[in-house]
Structures are given as C-alpha cells and as structure tokens.
Design a protein around this motif. Structure first.
Motif, mmCIF file in Angstrom:
data_model
loop_
_atom_site.group_PDB
_atom_site.id
_atom_site.type_symbol
_atom_site.label_atom_id
_atom_site.label_comp_id
_atom_site.label_asym_id
_atom_site.label_seq_id
_atom_site.Cartn_x
_atom_site.Cartn_y
_atom_site.Cartn_z
ATOM 1 N N ALA A 1 -7.930 -3.247 7.120
ATOM 2 C CA ALA A 1 -7.974 -3.202 5.653
ATOM 3 C C ALA A 1 -8.721 -4.418 5.110
ATOM 4 C CB ALA A 1 -6.562 -3.140 5.081
ATOM 5 N N HIS B 1 -5.756 1.141 3.215
ATOM 6 C CA HIS B 1 -4.504 1.477 3.918
ATOM 7 C C HIS B 1 -4.068 2.914 3.682
ATOM 8 C CE1 HIS B 1 -3.327 -2.298 5.630
ATOM 9 N NE2 HIS B 1 -3.194 -2.934 4.497
ATOM 10 N N HIS C 1 -8.611 -3.239 -0.513
ATOM 11 C CA HIS C 1 -7.792 -3.428 0.691
ATOM 12 C C HIS C 1 -6.645 -2.406 0.702
ATOM 13 C CE1 HIS C 1 -5.604 -6.259 3.602
ATOM 14 N NE2 HIS C 1 -4.649 -5.418 3.252
ATOM 15 N N GLU C 2 -5.937 -2.304 -0.414
ATOM 16 C CA GLU C 2 -4.773 -1.400 -0.453
ATOM 17 C C GLU C 2 -5.197 0.063 -0.350
ATOM 18 O OE1 GLU C 2 -2.078 -2.815 0.070
ATOM 19 O OE2 GLU C 2 -2.688 -4.843 -0.477
ATOM 20 N N GLU D 1 0.789 -1.239 0.000
ATOM 21 C CA GLU D 1 0.000 0.000 0.000
ATOM 22 C C GLU D 1 0.816 1.281 0.000
ATOM 23 O OE1 GLU D 1 0.200 -2.232 2.554
ATOM 24 O OE2 GLU D 1 0.327 -1.224 4.489
ATOM 25 N N TYR E 1 -4.390 -10.952 9.621
ATOM 26 C CA TYR E 1 -5.324 -10.473 8.608
ATOM 27 C C TYR E 1 -6.746 -10.926 8.950
ATOM 28 C CZ TYR E 1 -1.487 -9.126 5.538
ATOM 29 O OH TYR E 1 -0.389 -8.513 4.997
ATOM 30 N N GLU F 1 -3.836 -4.502 9.168
ATOM 31 C CA GLU F 1 -4.247 -5.553 8.235
ATOM 32 C C GLU F 1 -5.668 -6.023 8.487
ATOM 33 O OE1 GLU F 1 -2.840 -5.729 5.727
ATOM 34 O OE2 GLU F 1 -0.831 -5.014 6.151
#
Ligand SMILES: [Zn+2]
Length: 914
Positions: free
Chosen positions: A371, A349, A345-346, A313, A432, A368
């Motif tokens: 995200a 971040h 997800h990225e 990210e 995660y 994590e």
C-alpha cells in the motif's frame, strides 16, 4: 461464569481449527447519551470435526446470554469460561457437536466511553467527540485492526477466518449509521413490523434481546446489505450526526457507477473536498491497474476527531483522523501530498489486504509495504505527476527504512509474531517503508508494468481468501519469467542491508558487499548474508548520454565489472536499491563535481542518493564527515527541491548529534547552513506568487524553515512579526500556508508565555487541521524552561494518545527541552506507561524521547533506567533508542575534530570565522 476443570489451550495465540465461522448477523444498538452499546450476534458455524468445545474471541464485553443451536435444537452448554488474558470465550457442550452447521447466538453489552478500566481507548467500538456551535457532540466509531473486533462483538478474530456479515444498527433518529456496505433499508423502530421479508423473525429475536423496555419512540433501525467474505478486522460501523460530500466513480471495467463519499461532522466537512477528489479518481485507476472491479457498491471515508493511527482501510468504510483527510484548498503542497498519500494508500488496501488478506499478522508488511508503494508512489504519481512522488519516495521511505535497518536491533521484514498483543511493535518503518522500498527495488528491476501484472495475477488467484509472501512472488514470477522468490529471499527474511564497497582500476570496478551497521562494527557472524543486489550501473556513452544497465545482479560477496573509470559512472542509478554505496575518496570528490555540473549525467534521484550515502557512511566511520559537508558545499548551486531536502535532512542529522556543541562551533555551523538556505529565501520570498511552481513553493517552505532554525536574524524577525499579528489582533492573514509551521514555531520560540498561550488556543480551537498541527509543533518549541514545564504538564494531563507522538517528537527536536523532557519522562514513566500502554503511540514516544542523546553518560543513564523496568511490551523501541544513542556517541567521538576543523576552515574562507 463457571470455570471448566480442563481450561488448558493448545495454542495461546490461535483459535482451534475445528470450527469455522461462515456468516455473522450482527445487531448493534448505540446509545450516544448513555455512552454504551448492546448487541446480539448470531454466527453460523461450520463444524469441521466433532467437538464438545467451542472457542472464540471476546474481550472487555459483558456477556448476557449464550445459545448454541445444532440443527433445530438448542444444545446444552455445560460450562462457559472467559479467559480475560487470552481474550477467549470457551464453551463446553453437554453432547458433542457433530460435523455440519451450527449457530451460536450471543447477546452482549459494553461501554462506548473512551475510558476502559481507566485507560484511554480508541479501539473496539468507541466514542469520539467534537464541539458544534459551542455544544459537545458524541459520535461512535470502530477501530478493529489488528485484534480489537472482539471488544465490539464476540467473533473468530483472525484474518484467515473470513465470513460474510449482515449488520443491523439501532440508533436514535436524526443520526446517521454507517457500515462497510450500503444501507438496505432504514425504518423507525416503532414501524419495524411493517418491514416485510424473511429477515423479520431474526430481527424480532434480535430486537427482543435488546430489552428496549418499551421506549422505542425516537429510535430507528438501519439494515445494511450483506458483505462479501471478509476478515473481522475490516468490519466497521459508526453512528453520529454526520454530514457528507459526494462524488461518483465509474468503473472502467464494467461501467458501473459508485457513490464515493467523505463523512464527517458539520464543523469539519467543508474541508473534505480534496480527499474526496483523490478517492474518487484513484478508485477507478486501481480498478484498471488490478483488473478487478471494486467489490463493494460504494466507498466511504469517515473522518474522526479521535483516531489513533493515520487511517484504517475498513472495507468500504475507511476511517481516518482529521489531519489525515482534511485540508484547506490553499494548503502547502507537502500537506496535500500527505493527505493524498494517505487516501491512495487506504484505497490500495481495498484490494491488497481486503480482497486478498495476509494469512496471519507476521506478513503484515506485505499489506503495508504494498500500500505504501502503490499509494505513495505509483498511483500518486499518476494523479499528481507534477509532485515528483517517484523521487520523494526516496526521502520519505527509503531513507527512513535504511536508517532503522542500519541498527543492530533491527528485524527482518518478515518477522514471526504469534502474540497479537505485541503486534503494535512491528507496525514500524520496516513494515511500511522498508517493505515498500524493497518492492520498489523489485518493481524497477522487473519493470513496473510486469510487476503490476504479477500483482494482478496474485490477487485474482487469491480472491476473497488469504495468502503468504510466496504467493505474491509466484504471481510476479509468472508475469516476468524471473525466479522472484529467490531474488527476494534475503531482502525479506534477513535483517539489514548491504553497503557496496567500490574499488577501481582503469578499466573496471570491483564491488564487494558487506552488511551495513551505522555503528560501523559489524561482526563476522553478522556479516553472513549475501543479498542479490541489482547494481543499476550508470555509465556515459560515446555521445555523452547516460545509460543504465539494469540487468546486473551482484550475487557473490565480490565481483568485478568492466567500467571506463576515466568517465563518469555511478552505481544504484535512480537510487532504487535498498543499499548504500561507498566509493574511494577521490571518486566522491569527482562525483560531487559531476553532480554540481549544470549538464550533470546524474539525475535528481542520483544526487539525493549520493548526499545521503556519503553523510550516512560518515556516521559509521566508513568515510569522513567533512567529505559529506564538502559535497554539500559543492552542490550549493542546486536547483531542485528534493536535493535540497536531502541536504537539509542530512544537516539536521548532524545538529541532532552535535546538539550540545560549543557556541563557537554552533556559530560556524549556523553560518554554513545560512549560506546555503538564505539565498533561497531571498529568491523565493515569503509570500506566494502567481508564478510559483510546485518545486518553488516547496523550496520556499524548506528554505525558510532551515533559515529560521539556524537563527538567521532577518528571517526570525519576519516570522516573529507575522505571528505577533495573530497574538495581538487575532489576525491570521500573515500566516501563509507555505510557511505556516515555521511561523508558528518561530513565533513561539522567539516569544514568551503569551505566544505559547496563543499556540495553545489555536491548537484547542483550530481553524483548520493543519493549523492544529502547526500549533502543536509550536507548543513544543519554547526555549524558556518555565514554558517547557507548562508544555510537559499539558502533554501529561490534556493531550490525547493520537497527538502525543508529535508532541514528544517536537520536544526532542528542541535542544532547550530535550534533557528536561527526558527527566520528566523518567519521573512520570509509570503513569505514562499506564496511560499509553498498548497504543501505537507509546513505542514512538519512548524512542523519540531517548534517541537524540549522544554521550556515553546519557547512554548509561538510559540503560540504567530500563534495567529496573519490565520492558516486555516495549523492548523494541528501547533497543532501537539505545542503538541510536550508541551510534551517535561513536559518530561524535570519531568525527568531532574533523567536523570542527572543517567548519572552522570553511568559516575562515568566508571571513566569518569566530
Ligand atoms: Zn496501510
């Protein structure tokens, strides 16, 4: 380099706190032909207390020159010592530096090649490669997280030591330079003096240090805008023959328009449109959700051929592997989901992690887990409501987390880890998936709206700084009025999760919580935690409607609740809790019948959770495996894809442990699986149809896969002939996106050398990234010992670290290859260890190779093998694999008779018994 007499350090893992970096001016010259880089970094420092020692991080770089300035004057450096083990450069000054500003200037150089000391490296500033029109092309990129920025330039490489960055890149003309920030200006190097402005002097100094030896023609300089205050692990840059696709995002907060781009090389860029759309759309959604404008004037993604994890990210310049971002428009939905999930997800971040950053790596899970929850559930569901992401989160993350956390070797989500070199071991399903699942449980408990409000408060309070877990809880507490820190404490700080044991009277249920271990042998001292468990009791009201009480928290060991047990009821409604529920056997039967009812009071998520709970609890011996199979048998009229996915996952779990079952048992098991999935194959067919729904397409993929794996003759023949067209005529037209992997795998499994070679050819020169992955899976699927040997040697000699996990996974899944893969692993362990040590892939490879075994002999063999090894750097995967084998052995031993008898009885009832 000299060695100071006093080179002892007080904390081997953290830099001294006497000096803080404030600003970096970094100049990097990239030579893609010579595969090397050189650079010069000028770091403005804030000296917080008088000192004659300056310590910073450096690794694998050649240091050419160091200058330290205090005020206008150069300070004499008496001693200079590089500790390669601690990756730390220590300077001793002649006169102490007093409080105030100082400047440290270092020129350095390093290799860009993918070989550092003979090891494959995709960290620091490194080279990737692709082939365009038959010509090999190099490009360079960075991967710094968690602690490899120091391989690219000397720095204070800790997440809490934030600073601003000015980055200047020098490269050949005709290439593209990328970094976190937009380009401020770009000029040919020969005309640099024309570039007016106050940066000229600094630039001249920097360029002088590069020693270009007069060969400036054909080179250019790119200067990027100054970054916001940020952590070193988020810095990124790249140089190469990149192209891009572009769109624009308008901020819902300020109306400002930002370019959103995906960069890649010419051979792949046409597959980036889908990821671009997702990034563009989610950027503005995140701005609304967090109520904070994206702080960088652009958002880029660079797609790289050589990249070890899925994606990273970096602020304003996300980098991801081809399989994480590239896709054909027609691809299977599961694949689109994966790509969109990585993208969102990225982008999550970019706020959570990049604006507000964890204090130190031990709260990595906060980054994590969050995200994961935002990227793969909350935002993905907003973008693609038809995909059912809120529900698929259960199979994708909750189940993964519960599986790993049910082992004795598990660890609390918040795990102390001072040694940055061991961090790769905690980048696991707990950081995660469990963290994501626990946050989901909290969000459902306090409502998502208030949870997100709390997150926004948290981010606003810690803009451009760092935070600990408690800061997030404070934000959510402020938004909800609940004592969130107290509710979350055990879930975050203690290992494991509970199983809730339900007993019934006519007017109530008693719920008791105990720690759950899949080996079923919890000891008293392991059973001390009392979690605060949201029970979410589902009941049926007078009018027959389901109602869920979300207010109840079980905080004691045991409590009783009024429930009319003559009516349907269920705990953990919506399966948002991070726990299992054990009902009395009669209730399980009733739940099965009620779940199978077309007017069932239980939602899809309830049915998914029910199947998993019964089958998983059977593993530990808390209920019978046959009860689980009977439940699945009861649910065979199910219409929803996700419930079928739960069924398939659980049956695969059985096959995984009973992988060496007798022919008779296998034949009955296969007949059972076929009886479930072949009717679905008949219903949905092989070819896509106009009328396909999202659910229908996914069911087709799943049903054909399960039917092929259970060796249904008609299905195997169909897939085999589709693959044959590729083998014989290079004809891809029969390999349809929804059944692509099944076709490849089945084609190789039922074929010979020619089929395997075809898969390899596709893998090495794939028409699409998804085809590459299907081909890779197929290369591990052969039944033929000779071909398995070829595959193993291919893994050893040709496969990159980024692919080796999938390869090991495939070999382990293949019952014809599992033993040989393990023998090969032992024979070549030291070589493999040297090759992959320190990579994200290595712990997974270790675990995947070992954890399928289910006999006592195998357990002893694995134990004996590692007794002679120093497992310091991979103790966690070894322990996790041993735990998995232990529970497999137990499950097999206590349930084999039960399983065999049930399957036999089922087969007899069908008239198919053998
Ligand atoms: Zn992440």
């Amino acid at each position: 380099m000299s060695t100071p007499a006093d080179s002892k350090v007080s904390d081997p893992y953290r830099l001294p706190k006497n000096i803080k970096p404030v600003h970096y001016s970094l100049l990097v010259r990239t030579d893609l032909d010579a595969l090397e880089f050189q650079g010069r970094v000028a770091i403005e420092l804030d000296v917080l207390e008088e000192t004659s020692t300056v310590s910073l991080n450096v690794a694998k770089l050649d240091i050419d020159h160091v200058t330290l300035l205090w005020g206008e004057n150069t300070t004499e450096i008496k001693e200079q010592h590089l500790d390669e083990d601690l990756e730390r450069l220590t300077l001793k000054t002649g006169k102490p530096l007093s409080k105030g500003r100082a400047h440290l200037v270092i020129s350095f150089r390093g290799p860009l090649g993918d070989q550092i000391k003979g090891k494959v490296s995709m960290t620091g500033y490194y080279r990737s490669q692709t082939e365009i029109d038959g010509k090999k092309m190099n490009y360079s990129l960075t991967q710094f997280a968690p602690t490899d920025t120091r391989k690219a330039f000397p720095c204070w490489d800790e997440p809490a030591l934030k600073a601003t960055f000015d980055i200047i890149m020098v490269s050949r003309e005709g290439t593209v330079n990328l970094s976190n920030m937009p380009v401020a200006f770009e000029v040919p190097l020969s005309r640099i003096s024309d570039q007016a402005g106050d940066s000229t002097e600094e630039l001249a100094l920097g360029l002088a240090s590069l020693k270009m030896e007069g060969s400036e023609a054909g080179w250019k300089l790119t200067r990027f805008q100054t970054s916001p205050i940020m952590s070193t692990y988020l810095v990124a840059y790249a140089n190469g023959p990149f192209e891009y696709v572009e769109d624009y995002s308008t901020s819902p907060l300020t109306g400002k328009v930002r370019p959103v781009r995906v960069y890649g090389t010419k051979d792949v860029i046409h597959q980036a449109k889908f990821a671009l759309d997702v990034n563009t759309k989610c950027l503005s959604i995140y701005e609304s959700v967090f109520d904070i404008e994206f702080p960088i004037p652009k958002l880029d993604v660079l797609v790289a051929h050589d990249f070890e994890s899925g994606a990273m990210e970096n602020w304003g310049l996300i980098v991801g592997r081809t399989t994480a971002y590239l896709i054909d428009e027609k691809s299977a939905i599961t694949l689109k989901k994966r790509i969109a999930g990585v993208a969102t997800h990225e982008v999550a971040h970019q706020w959570f992690g990049n604006i507000t950053t964890m204090e130190w790596w031990d709260v990595l899970y906060l980054n994590e887990g969050f995200a994961t929850l935002m990227g793969e559930l909350v935002i993905l569901d907003k973008l693609f409501p038809e995909w059912g992401c809120r529900m698929s989160f259960i199979n994708d993350h909750l189940e993964r987390a519960l599986a790993l956390d049910a082992q004795r070797s598990s660890h609390p989500i918040e795990v102390p880890c001072d040694d940055a070199k061991k961090l790769h071991m905690i980048f696991d399903a707990l950081s995660y998936s469990k963290a994501g699942a626990v946050l989901r449980m909290l969000s459902e408990f306090v409502t998502e709206e208030k949870f997100l409000k709390g997150v926004s408060l948290y981010l606003k309070k810690h803009l451009y700084s760092n935070a600990r877990t408690v800061d997030l809880w404070n934000g959510v507490s402020e938004a909800t009025g609940q004592d969130v820190a107290s509710i979350m404490h055990e879930w975050i700080n203690n290992v494991g999760f509970p199983v809730l044991k339900v007993t019934e009277t006519s007017d109530g249920i008693t719920v008791r919580q105990e720690r759950y271990l899949e080996t079923g042998d919890v000891k008293e001292d392991e059973n001390q935690t009392l979690w605060k468990v949201p029970l979410n009791i589902l009941k049926v009201d007078k009018s027959g409607q389901s109602v869920v009480d979300r207010s109840i928290l079980l905080t004691e060991r045991e409590s009783t609740y009024p429930v009319d047990t003559s009516k349907p009821y269920k705990l953990n409604a919506g399966t948002s809790g991070v726990y299992r529920v054990l009902y009395p056997p009669e209730r399980v039967k009733l739940l099965g019948r009620q779940a199978a009812d077309p007017n069932s009071p239980f939602a899809v998520t309830d049915r998914m959770g029910l199947i998993s709970d019964v089958m998983v609890l059977a593993k530990s011996g808390l209920c019978r495996t046959s009860d689980g199979l009977a439940l699945i048998n009861e649910l065979r009229g199910e219409a929803e894809y996700l419930v079928w996915q739960s069924i398939a996952d659980r049956l695969r779990g059985v096959l995984e442990v009973w992988w060496e079952m007798t022919d008779e048992v296998r034949s009955n098991m296969q007949a059972f699986i076929q009886s479930l999935f072949v009717p679905l194959v008949e219903k949905y067919g092989y070819d896509s149809r106009e009328s396909d729904t999202v659910d229908g397409r996914q069911l087709r993929t799943l049903a054909i896969n399960e039917a092929a794996n259970s060796e249904t003759p008609t299905v195997v023949e169909e897939l085999r002939s589709r693959f044959k067209a590729l083998v014989e005529r290079n004809d891809y037209s029969h390999i349809l996106p929804d059944i692509q992997t099944s076709t490849f795998v089945c084609g190789v499994r039922s074929g010979g050398k020619e089929e395997w070679e075809t898969a390899k050819k596709v893998f090495l020169n794939p028409p699409s990234p998804s085809m590459r992955r299907s081909a890779l899976d197929a290369m591990t699927a052969s039944k033929d010992p000779e071909i398995i040997e070829i595959a193993l040697n291919f893994m050893m000699n040709e496969l990159k670290a980024g692919d080796v996990t999938f390869f090991a996974m495939g070999l382990n899944r293949n019952r014809f290859a599992r033993r040989r893969a393990y023998e090969f692993f032992k024979e070549n362990f030291d070589t493999l260890d040297k090759r992959f040590e320190g990579s994200f892939a290595w712990p997974y490879v270790i675990k995947l190779t070992l954890n399928g075994f289910s006999t006592k002999d195998d357990l002893e063999d694995v134990q004996a093998f590692f007794e002679t090894k120093d497992t310091t750097n991979y103790s966690m995967p070894v322990e996790q694999a041993l735990d998995a084998i232990r529970s497999n052995v137990k499950w097999f031993n206590h349930s084999n008779d039960d399983l065999v008898a049930w399957l036999k009885q089922w087969a007899e009832s069908q008239g198919t018994s053998k």
